[in-house]
Write a protein that holds these residues in place. Structure first.
Motif, PDB file in Angstrom:
ATOM      1  N   ARG A 177     -11.542  -0.006  -7.303  1.00  0.00           N
ATOM      2  CA  ARG A 177     -12.248   1.010  -8.086  1.00  0.00           C
ATOM      3  C   ARG A 177     -13.209   1.810  -7.195  1.00  0.00           C
ATOM      4  NH1 ARG A 177     -15.287  -1.942 -11.547  1.00  0.00           N
ATOM      5  NH2 ARG A 177     -13.364  -2.816 -12.316  1.00  0.00           N
ATOM      6  N   ALA A 178     -13.916   1.117  -6.297  1.00  0.00           N
ATOM      7  CA  ALA A 178     -14.866   1.787  -5.400  1.00  0.00           C
ATOM      8  C   ALA A 178     -14.136   2.759  -4.477  1.00  0.00           C
ATOM      9  CB  ALA A 178     -15.644   0.765  -4.588  1.00  0.00           C
ATOM     10  N   ILE A 179     -13.002   2.349  -3.956  1.00  0.00           N
ATOM     11  CA  ILE A 179     -12.232   3.227  -3.073  1.00  0.00           C
ATOM     12  C   ILE A 179     -11.702   4.426  -3.848  1.00  0.00           C
ATOM     13  CG2 ILE A 179     -10.121   3.399  -1.687  1.00  0.00           C
ATOM     14  CD1 ILE A 179     -10.671   0.453  -0.836  1.00  0.00           C
ATOM     15  N   ALA A 180     -11.159   4.190  -5.024  1.00  0.00           N
ATOM     16  CA  ALA A 180     -10.634   5.284  -5.842  1.00  0.00           C
ATOM     17  C   ALA A 180     -11.734   6.286  -6.187  1.00  0.00           C
ATOM     18  CB  ALA A 180      -9.994   4.740  -7.119  1.00  0.00           C
ATOM     19  N   GLU A 181     -12.903   5.789  -6.550  1.00  0.00           N
ATOM     20  CA  GLU A 181     -14.017   6.678  -6.900  1.00  0.00           C
ATOM     21  C   GLU A 181     -14.504   7.453  -5.680  1.00  0.00           C
ATOM     22  OE1 GLU A 181     -16.945   4.269  -8.876  1.00  0.00           O
ATOM     23  OE2 GLU A 181     -15.649   3.944 -10.616  1.00  0.00           O
ATOM     24  N   ALA A 182     -14.560   6.792  -4.528  1.00  0.00           N
ATOM     25  CA  ALA A 182     -14.989   7.470  -3.300  1.00  0.00           C
ATOM     26  C   ALA A 182     -13.980   8.545  -2.899  1.00  0.00           C
ATOM     27  CB  ALA A 182     -15.180   6.459  -2.169  1.00  0.00           C
ATOM     28  N   LEU A 183     -12.691   8.237  -3.006  1.00  0.00           N
ATOM     29  CA  LEU A 183     -11.664   9.230  -2.696  1.00  0.00           C
ATOM     30  C   LEU A 183     -11.797  10.445  -3.604  1.00  0.00           C
ATOM     31  CD1 LEU A 183      -8.575   6.932  -2.118  1.00  0.00           C
ATOM     32  CD2 LEU A 183      -9.422   8.640  -0.498  1.00  0.00           C
ATOM     33  N   SER A 225     -15.930   7.406   6.062  1.00  0.00           N
ATOM     34  CA  SER A 225     -17.297   7.482   6.562  1.00  0.00           C
ATOM     35  C   SER A 225     -18.296   7.035   5.491  1.00  0.00           C
ATOM     36  CB  SER A 225     -17.600   8.902   7.017  1.00  0.00           C
ATOM     37  OG  SER A 225     -18.943   9.025   7.403  1.00  0.00           O
ATOM     38  N   ARG A 226     -18.122   7.536   4.288  1.00  0.00           N
ATOM     39  CA  ARG A 226     -19.042   7.179   3.200  1.00  0.00           C
ATOM     40  C   ARG A 226     -18.955   5.705   2.822  1.00  0.00           C
ATOM     41  NH1 ARG A 226     -19.419  12.268  -0.974  1.00  0.00           N
ATOM     42  NH2 ARG A 226     -20.356  13.693   0.535  1.00  0.00           N
ATOM     43  N   LEU A 227     -17.764   5.131   2.964  1.00  0.00           N
ATOM     44  CA  LEU A 227     -17.599   3.709   2.663  1.00  0.00           C
ATOM     45  C   LEU A 227     -18.016   2.821   3.832  1.00  0.00           C
ATOM     46  CD1 LEU A 227     -14.156   3.782   0.813  1.00  0.00           C
ATOM     47  CD2 LEU A 227     -16.402   3.353  -0.214  1.00  0.00           C
ATOM     48  N   GLY A 228     -18.213   3.434   5.002  1.00  0.00           N
ATOM     49  CA  GLY A 228     -18.616   2.669   6.177  1.00  0.00           C
ATOM     50  C   GLY A 228     -17.494   1.843   6.773  1.00  0.00           C
ATOM     51  N   ALA A 237     -13.442   2.084   8.919  1.00  0.00           N
ATOM     52  CA  ALA A 237     -12.587   2.915   9.755  1.00  0.00           C
ATOM     53  C   ALA A 237     -11.483   3.549   8.909  1.00  0.00           C
ATOM     54  CB  ALA A 237     -11.969   2.074  10.867  1.00  0.00           C
ATOM     55  N   ARG A 238     -10.983   4.691   9.371  1.00  0.00           N
ATOM     56  CA  ARG A 238      -9.904   5.355   8.627  1.00  0.00           C
ATOM     57  C   ARG A 238      -8.675   4.461   8.496  1.00  0.00           C
ATOM     58  NH1 ARG A 238      -9.042  11.036  11.278  1.00  0.00           N
ATOM     59  NH2 ARG A 238      -9.678   9.821  13.071  1.00  0.00           N
ATOM     60  N   ASN A 239      -8.320   3.742   9.573  1.00  0.00           N
ATOM     61  CA  ASN A 239      -7.134   2.884   9.476  1.00  0.00           C
ATOM     62  C   ASN A 239      -7.343   1.763   8.456  1.00  0.00           C
ATOM     63  OD1 ASN A 239      -8.905   1.476  11.121  1.00  0.00           O
ATOM     64  ND2 ASN A 239      -7.325   0.760  12.531  1.00  0.00           N
ATOM     65  N   THR A 240      -8.576   1.292   8.305  1.00  0.00           N
ATOM     66  CA  THR A 240      -8.880   0.286   7.291  1.00  0.00           C
ATOM     67  C   THR A 240      -8.728   0.892   5.903  1.00  0.00           C
ATOM     68  OG1 THR A 240     -10.408  -0.847   8.780  1.00  0.00           O
ATOM     69  CG2 THR A 240     -10.660  -1.291   6.406  1.00  0.00           C
ATOM     70  N   LEU A 241      -9.210   2.116   5.732  1.00  0.00           N
ATOM     71  CA  LEU A 241      -9.071   2.797   4.445  1.00  0.00           C
ATOM     72  C   LEU A 241      -7.599   3.002   4.109  1.00  0.00           C
ATOM     73  CD1 LEU A 241     -10.157   4.183   1.942  1.00  0.00           C
ATOM     74  CD2 LEU A 241     -10.440   6.270   3.310  1.00  0.00           C
ATOM     75  N   TYR A 242      -6.817   3.467   5.072  1.00  0.00           N
ATOM     76  CA  TYR A 242      -5.387   3.653   4.832  1.00  0.00           C
ATOM     77  C   TYR A 242      -4.725   2.332   4.414  1.00  0.00           C
ATOM     78  CZ  TYR A 242      -5.038   8.442   6.649  1.00  0.00           C
ATOM     79  OH  TYR A 242      -5.138   9.792   6.834  1.00  0.00           O
ATOM     80  N   ARG A 243      -5.070   1.242   5.095  1.00  0.00           N
ATOM     81  CA  ARG A 243      -4.479  -0.059   4.763  1.00  0.00           C
ATOM     82  C   ARG A 243      -4.852  -0.485   3.362  1.00  0.00           C
ATOM     83  NH1 ARG A 243      -6.696  -4.748   4.841  1.00  0.00           N
ATOM     84  NH2 ARG A 243      -8.343  -4.181   6.304  1.00  0.00           N
ATOM     85  N   LYS A 244      -6.122  -0.327   3.021  1.00  0.00           N
ATOM     86  CA  LYS A 244      -6.575  -0.723   1.688  1.00  0.00           C
ATOM     87  C   LYS A 244      -5.948   0.161   0.608  1.00  0.00           C
ATOM     88  CE  LYS A 244     -10.871  -2.922   3.062  1.00  0.00           C
ATOM     89  NZ  LYS A 244     -10.615  -4.229   2.470  1.00  0.00           N
ATOM     90  N   MET A 245      -5.803   1.449   0.899  1.00  0.00           N
ATOM     91  CA  MET A 245      -5.138   2.339  -0.048  1.00  0.00           C
ATOM     92  C   MET A 245      -3.702   1.885  -0.284  1.00  0.00           C
ATOM     93  SD  MET A 245      -6.597   6.009   1.273  1.00  0.00           S
ATOM     94  CE  MET A 245      -5.378   6.960   0.359  1.00  0.00           C
ATOM     95  N   LYS A 246      -3.013   1.515   0.786  1.00  0.00           N
ATOM     96  CA  LYS A 246      -1.637   1.029   0.668  1.00  0.00           C
ATOM     97  C   LYS A 246      -1.610  -0.265  -0.140  1.00  0.00           C
ATOM     98  CE  LYS A 246       2.373  -0.414   3.302  1.00  0.00           C
ATOM     99  NZ  LYS A 246       2.919  -0.761   4.611  1.00  0.00           N
TER     100      LYS A 246
END
Length: 69
Positions: free
Chosen positions: A27-33, A45-48, A50-59
């Motif tokens: 939910r936090a990732i979806a709201e931040a996106l 950046s706002r979640l603190g 790395a981009r590759n971590t965000l991509y992995r979590k999104m997947k």
């Protein structure tokens, strides 16, 4: 035939807690996106993280920038 093992109460509680944390993170990732207009660099950046971590979590959570708008 062998009896089926039933998870202990503690194990079930641990699984529920992990599931709840995953729901909160998703939910936090979806709201931040959404708040960042789908901008991956800004969202990470706002979640603190790395981009590759965000991509992995999104997947992992089945999220895409377009779906969160």
């Amino acid at each position: 035939s062998r009896p089926v093992a039933v998870p202990s109460l503690q194990r079930r509680e641990e699984q529920q807690a992990a599931s709840s944390l995953q729901d909160i993170e998703k939910r936090a990732i979806a709201e931040a996106l959404s708040a960042c207009g789908g901008n991956i660099k800004l969202t990470a950046s706002r979640l603190g993280i790395a981009r590759n971590t965000l991509y992995r979590k999104m997947k992992d959570y089945g999220l895409t920038p377009v779906e969160t708008r």
